[in-house]
Design a protein around this motif. Structure first.
Motif, PDB file in Angstrom:
ATOM      1  N   THR A 199       0.840  -1.186   0.000  1.00 45.20           N
ATOM      2  CA  THR A 199       0.000   0.000   0.000  1.00 45.20           C
ATOM      3  C   THR A 199       0.883   1.247   0.000  1.00 45.20           C
ATOM      4  OG1 THR A 199      -0.130  -0.069   2.412  1.00 45.20           O
ATOM      5  CG2 THR A 199      -1.893  -1.174   1.160  1.00 45.20           C
ATOM      6  N   THR A 200       0.242   2.402  -0.207  1.00 42.05           N
ATOM      7  CA  THR A 200       0.977   3.655  -0.351  1.00 42.05           C
ATOM      8  C   THR A 200       0.430   4.685   0.620  1.00 42.05           C
ATOM      9  OG1 THR A 200       1.324   3.189  -2.700  1.00 42.05           O
ATOM     10  CG2 THR A 200       1.709   5.445  -1.966  1.00 42.05           C
ATOM     11  N   ARG A 201       1.291   5.239   1.444  1.00 35.95           N
ATOM     12  CA  ARG A 201       0.919   6.368   2.299  1.00 35.95           C
ATOM     13  C   ARG A 201       0.988   7.633   1.464  1.00 35.95           C
ATOM     14  NH1 ARG A 201       4.226   6.733   7.672  1.00 35.95           N
ATOM     15  NH2 ARG A 201       2.732   8.439   7.914  1.00 35.95           N
ATOM     16  N   MET A 202      -0.113   8.369   1.425  1.00 40.03           N
ATOM     17  CA  MET A 202      -0.183   9.540   0.568  1.00 40.03           C
ATOM     18  C   MET A 202      -1.194  10.522   1.148  1.00 40.03           C
ATOM     19  SD  MET A 202      -1.723   7.226  -2.541  1.00 40.03           S
ATOM     20  CE  MET A 202      -1.014   8.278  -3.774  1.00 40.03           C
ATOM     21  N   LEU A 203      -1.648  11.471   0.359  1.00 39.59           N
ATOM     22  CA  LEU A 203      -2.661  12.425   0.775  1.00 39.59           C
ATOM     23  C   LEU A 203      -3.944  12.158  -0.004  1.00 39.59           C
ATOM     24  CD1 LEU A 203      -0.573  15.748   0.926  1.00 39.59           C
ATOM     25  CD2 LEU A 203      -0.907  14.033   2.710  1.00 39.59           C
ATOM     26  N   GLY A 204      -5.065  12.585   0.546  1.00 41.82           N
ATOM     27  CA  GLY A 204      -6.333  12.410  -0.147  1.00 41.82           C
ATOM     28  C   GLY A 204      -7.420  13.205   0.541  1.00 41.82           C
TER      29      GLY A 204
END
Length: 432
Positions: free
Chosen positions: A45-50
C-alpha cells in the motif's frame, strides 16, 4: 516506464468512492493523510494524501445552475487550498492562494460556494504547493449533471494518474527535483486508472469520462473492447460526436466518450514498449434490449461564439533544459518573466475578446491552463475550433486561442505540467 516492472492489470483496478449524492448542494471534504492501494492487491500500500480517507477523493456530483456549498477541512500538518478545475465560477472561490484566497491553515475549514454554469466533466485538486500535494494524491472528480439524462446505460468516470514510487508502493519524495523540473517534469514509475463502480454488460452503451489528473504526464490512450465517439472536451460538448483512434491527453484535460461495449473495455497508454494497461472495465452478461442507434451530440454548452478580438497578445514559453536564456529568475519563464508578478500578463474589460498566441520556444510540450474561462483553439486558417480550458502546445510550435474574458477577477494562467509551474511558468490576467 518498464511494462514488466510496473504493470496496471485488471487485478489492479481501483474504484472511485462515490460518497456524494447526485444533485446534492452541500458537501464536506477533509484533506488528510490516507493509505491507498495504488499497486495491485498484495503488492504493498501507499501512504499519501487524499480527501475523506481516500485517494482519489470522492466523486462530487451536482446540478448545473444550482448553488453548491463545499466545506474543506484541512486535516494536514501543512496549509492547502482547493481549485475547482474548469468551473467558470466566482473569482473568490477559485482556490488560488495569493490571487483569490489565503491558504487554509492546518485545522481550519474554508467554505467554497459557487453555481456551476456548465454541465460536464471537471475535477478538483490542491492548488497550494500543488506539484507536491497533487503528486501525493490530492485530487478528485467533479461532475456537473446534464439537465436531461443522456441515453447511456452507465455513466463511468476514470481518473488517470501516475506516481513515482518504489516497488513496495512507497512514494519517492522528490517532487521538486531540478532535473525533472527542467525537462518533462516529474514522471511516475507506475500509472493506472481509477473507475467509478458499474456493472457493465456486452451490448451496453456507456459514457466514459476521462480525467488526466497526473502532475506532468501526457497520456496517449487507446480504447479496446468498445467503439464510439468523443462527445466532449474539457467539459464542453462537441457540436457533433467525433471519431477517434488514439486520444492525446495533457495533464488536467478531460475527454468524454460514448461507447458501445463489445467486450471488456480496456484503457491502454501507448508507450514505446507497447500498450501499458491502465485498467479494464469488465463486461459480464449481455444486454439484448439496447437498440443500435447513432451516438447523438450532448446538449450544447452555454458559451456564446466569441466576437472579433480587440487585443492580440503573445505568451512566449522560454527556458528549461536545452532552451535559450531568458530574463526570468527561475528555470522557466513566460515572456522573459518567471512566476507571479505584481502586474498581470493581460488586463481586460469584462466582455472583451482577445486572441493570444502561445509560442513554445522550448524543447518540451506544455499544457497551458486558464482559470475561470474556456477559450477556442484556433486552426491554422484562423477558424474557431474546440472549446478548452487547457491546451497542449508542442515544442517549437505555436497555437492561437480566442477567449472572451467575461468573468471578473484575477485569474491564473499557467502550465499544468506542475513541475513547470513551480519552475516559473505562472502568470495571471485581470478582468474588470
Amino acid at each position: 516506464m518498464n511494462r514488466r516492472q510496473f504493470l496496471a492489470s485488471s487485478a489492479a483496478i481501483g474504484l472511485l468512492p462515490r460518497q456524494a449524492i447526485a444533485g446534492s448542494s452541500m458537501y464536506r471534504l477533509r484533506a488528510e493523510e490516507v493509505t491507498s492501494q495504488v499497486l495491485p492487491a498484495g503488492d504493498g500500500t501507499t501512504r499519501m494524501l487524499g480527501f475523506n480517507g481516500s485517494m482519489p477523493g470522492p466523486e462530487l456530483r451536482m446540478r448545473r445552475g444550482e448553488r453548491v456549498t463545499i466545506d474543506v477541512e484541512n486535516g494536514l500538518e501543512e496549509g492547502t487550498a482547493v481549485h475547482w478545475h474548469g468551473i467558470r465560477l466566482e473569482n473568490s472561490m477559485d482556490g488560488v492562494p495569493v490571487l483569490t484566497q489565503n491558504i487554509i491553515d492546518p485545522g481550519d475549514t474554508k467554505t467554497y460556494s459557487f453555481v456551476p454554469p456548465d454541465a460536464g466533466t471537471f475535477w478538483y485538486h490542491s492548488h497550494y504547493i500543488s506539484h507536491e500535494q497533487v503528486a501525493r494524491g490530492m485530487m478528485g472528480p467533479l461532475i456537473v449533471e446534464d439537465d436531461e439524462p443522456v441515453d447511456v446505460d452507465h455513466d463511468i468516470t476514470a481518473v488517470l494518474s501516475d506516481w513515482l514510487m518504489e516497488r513496495d508502493g512507497a512514494l519517492i519524495e522528490e517532487y521538486a527535483d531540478r532535473h525533472s523540473v527542467a525537462h518533462a517534469g516529474l514522471l511516475g514509475t507506475f500509472a493506472r486508472a481509477f473507475f467509478s463502480p458499474s456493472d457493465v454488460r456486452v451490448g451496453d452503451r456507456i459514457r466514459l469520462r476521462l480525467i488526466n489528473a497526473a502532475t506532468n504526464r501526457i497520456f496517449p490512450l487507446a480504447v479496446t473492447g468498445a467503439t464510439g465517439r468523443i462527445v466532449a472536451l474539457d467539459g464542453m460538448a462537441l457540436p457533433e460526436p467525433r471519431a477517434f483512434d488514439q486520444i492525446m491527453m495533457a495533464p488536467a484535460q478531460r475527454v468524454d466518450l460514448v461507447l458501445d461495449v463489445s467486450g471488456s473495455v480496456k484503457l491502454d497508454m501507448m508507450s514505446r514498449q507497447g500498450p501499458y494497461e491502465l485498467g479494464t472495465i469488465e463486461a459480464e452478461g449481455m444486454n439484448a434490449a439496447r437498440q443500435s442507434a447513432p451516438i447523438a451530440a450532448l446538449p450544447s454548452h452555454a458559451i456564446p461564439a466569441a466576437a472579433d478580438p480587440s487585443k492580440h497578445l503573445t505568451l512566449r514559453m522560454m527556458g528549461g533544459a536545452m532552451g535559450g536564456r531568458h530574463g526570468g529568475d527561475n528555470i522557466w519563464a513566460f515572456n522573459d518573466v518567471s512566476d507571479l508578478q505584481s502586474a498581470p500578463f493581460g488586463a481586460f474589460k469584462r466582455g472583451e475578446t482577445a486572441k493570444i498566441t502561445l509560442v513554445n520556444d522550448t524543447s518540451f510540450p506544455h499544457g497551458i491552463h486558464l482559470h475561470g474561462h474556456h477559450f477556442h483553439e484556433l486552426g491554422e486558417d484562423g477558424s474557431s475550433g474546440d472549446l478548452r480550458d487547457t491546451t497542449l502546445v508542442f515544442p517549437n510550435q505555436s497555437r492561437d486561442i480566442l477567449c472572451t474574458f467575461d468573468n471578473p477577477g484575477k485569474w491564473m494562467l499557467h502550465c499544468h505540467m506542475l513541475s513547470h509551474a513551480v519552475g516559473g511558468m505562472r502568470t495571471w490576467v485581470e478582468v474588470v
